[in-house]
Design an enzyme around this catalytic site. Sequence first.
Site, PDB file in Angstrom:
ATOM      1  CD  GLU A 107     137.415  45.036  64.900  1.00 50.54           C
ATOM      2  OE1 GLU A 107     136.832  43.997  64.561  1.00 50.54           O
ATOM      3  OE2 GLU A 107     137.978  45.799  64.085  1.00 50.54           O
ATOM      4  CD  GLU A 108     146.328  45.321  67.841  1.00 49.53           C
ATOM      5  OE1 GLU A 108     146.103  46.469  67.380  1.00 49.53           O
ATOM      6  OE2 GLU A 108     147.450  44.818  67.877  1.00 49.53           O
TER       7      GLU A 108
END
Length: 485
Positions: free
Chosen positions: A164-165
Amino acid sequence: VHDLGKVVAMLLSHCLASLTTIHSVPCIGPEITGLFYPQYGIVLDAGSSHTNLYVYEWPAEKENDTGVVHQVEVCKVEGLGISGYSHDTEKAGLSLQHCMKRAQEVVPEQHHRETPVYLGATAGMRLLSLQNRSIADRVLSAVEKTLRSSPFNFQGARVISGQEEGAYGWITINYLLGNFKSSRGTSGALDLGGASTQITFVPDQEPIESQENSLHFRLYGKNYNVYTHSFLCYGKDQALRLKLSTQNGSLLDPCFHPGYLRIMNISDLYTNPCIANGEQQLPFTQLHLQGNGDYQRCRMTIQKIFNTSSCPYSSCSFNGIFLPPLQGEFGAFSAFYFVMNFLNLTTEKSPVPLDKATSTVESFCSRPWHEVKAEFPKIKEKYLSEYCFSGTYILSLLENGYGFTMEKWQNIQFLGKIGSSDAGWTLGYMLNLTNMIPAEKPPTRPLSHASYVGLMVFCSLVLVAVLLLSWLAFHKPKCLQKGLI
Ligand SMILES: *[C@@H]1O[C@H](CO)[C@@H](O)[C@H](O)[C@H]1NC(C)=O
Ligand SMILES: *[C@@H]1O[C@H](CO)[C@@H](O)[C@H](O)[C@H]1NC(C)=O
Ligand SMILES: *[C@@H]1O[C@H](CO)[C@@H](O)[C@H](O)[C@H]1NC(C)=O
Ligand SMILES: *[C@@H]1O[C@H](CO)[C@@H](O)[C@H](O)[C@H]1NC(C)=O
Ligand SMILES: *[C@@H]1O[C@H](CO)[C@@H](O)[C@H](O)[C@H]1NC(C)=O
Ligand SMILES: *[C@@H]1O[C@H](CO)[C@@H](O)[C@H](O)[C@H]1NC(C)=O
Ligand SMILES: *[C@@H]1O[C@H](CO)[C@@H](O)[C@H](O)[C@H]1NC(C)=O
């Protein structure tokens, strides 16, 4: 006169209404409509070494337009990253109070209740969860307590995954650069934190060989197959620990300035899942680091933390992780930017060539510590002492880890801010959680620039007519009265 006045008033209000709904015209874009309908969102980036709070603002009607959401405030939380409060978890929550107060000043009071606040924790908390899940949960509850007690609309505090990052960082920079709604390609994203680093881009090769590195998005009517990987433990602080742990307690460290001395506890080095052979007992409890500022040797010791012995795919970065051939332009941000900016290697225009960057880091590392300290008295010694290592690590990671050769290096741009917004994962996270990036293209604007100009001229004429009519109404010139009777 009365009827004519009505018609003109209607035309005028129609003009104003259409003007305030025009989105893509720069001279009357977000600034004007933003005065009528601003909305706000707050994201806290809980990193391994510190937490930042960002306040974003956007005009409500135009929420789906790229580049419209922008940062209006960043507040740096004093003290440690939240994962640093494992011994006193309540303090993790208390540490955020100052910045939450600041956010209450920035966001107008009438908007407090509707303003969402999100906290995303990254690799520092990923590591703490691996080490002791129950302590990590306690840290999250403590920060949640503080955020819930604020007047904002609390939407959750969680540890985001490395994937996600990477994805949200890529979304952020491409949103801010306006790439999604243009015909040009997207930019890759290179993110460096204290405890992890991410690489994300759209490769030429399809399909992406490794499922876990593959993401699919549909944004503004276009499909994107994106490669991403997050290397846990390869942020700059953890990479330094990794490097020190391979060093056998040797006295001379080539990655610190000549004359620099630091005493470290071995126990601090090993209390962490990043260091694999944590059980390995060394015959001493302290490490006496003594710098000798030798860039070439520093590169060699850093090289040892990249394991390139095997690759189960057609190509790899290191540690057996798939990496397709690099493709297109890249934006490098967070610590990539801070370190390179300190070293004066981030230029606005053409990038500094790789050999020039290398020689700059090399000569910086060789400078005696007392001299460096005297030149930058305002920078904390801990940070100042690590720029030599960090600069060398960045070059190793990009050149040897990812394969940015002399030519590919020219495609990297070190980015701090884009417009008023910091490059980082937080904006992309908020855009996604508020559903502000539509999968399909919003209907095209009815107005071209030419018709906009036409409308402006028309509106001005209507305004003149209104003024004229009111003048006529007040002064009631005889000739006109006669004519109307
Ligand atoms: C986690 O920390 C708690 C409190 O310090 C301790 O009681 C527990 O044994 C730890 N768990 C693990 C798996 O280390
Ligand atoms: C550390 O020391 C041992 C024993 O002296 C040696 O075998 C090993 O190669 C050294 N490791 C490194 C990374 O220098
Ligand atoms: C090392 O450990 C000792 C005792 O545990 C402590 O007093 C000291 O502050 C530590 N030093 C560092 C640099 O962390
Ligand atoms: C490198 O990776 C290979 C295979 O994954 C492993 O067998 C080897 O021990 C690793 N080498 C080091 C120095 O960690
Ligand atoms: C960067 O440039 C500034 C201004 O020219 C200079 O004062 C500073 O020493 C440079 N920084 C480094 C790390 O050399
Ligand atoms: C964004 O949010 C949607 C759900 O609203 C989710 O399915 C999607 O995976 C998210 N995008 C990213 C990049 O995580
Ligand atoms: C923005 O996009 C979302 C999701 O695609 C949609 O629900 C919303 O109505 C759109 N807003 C505007 C103003 O177009």
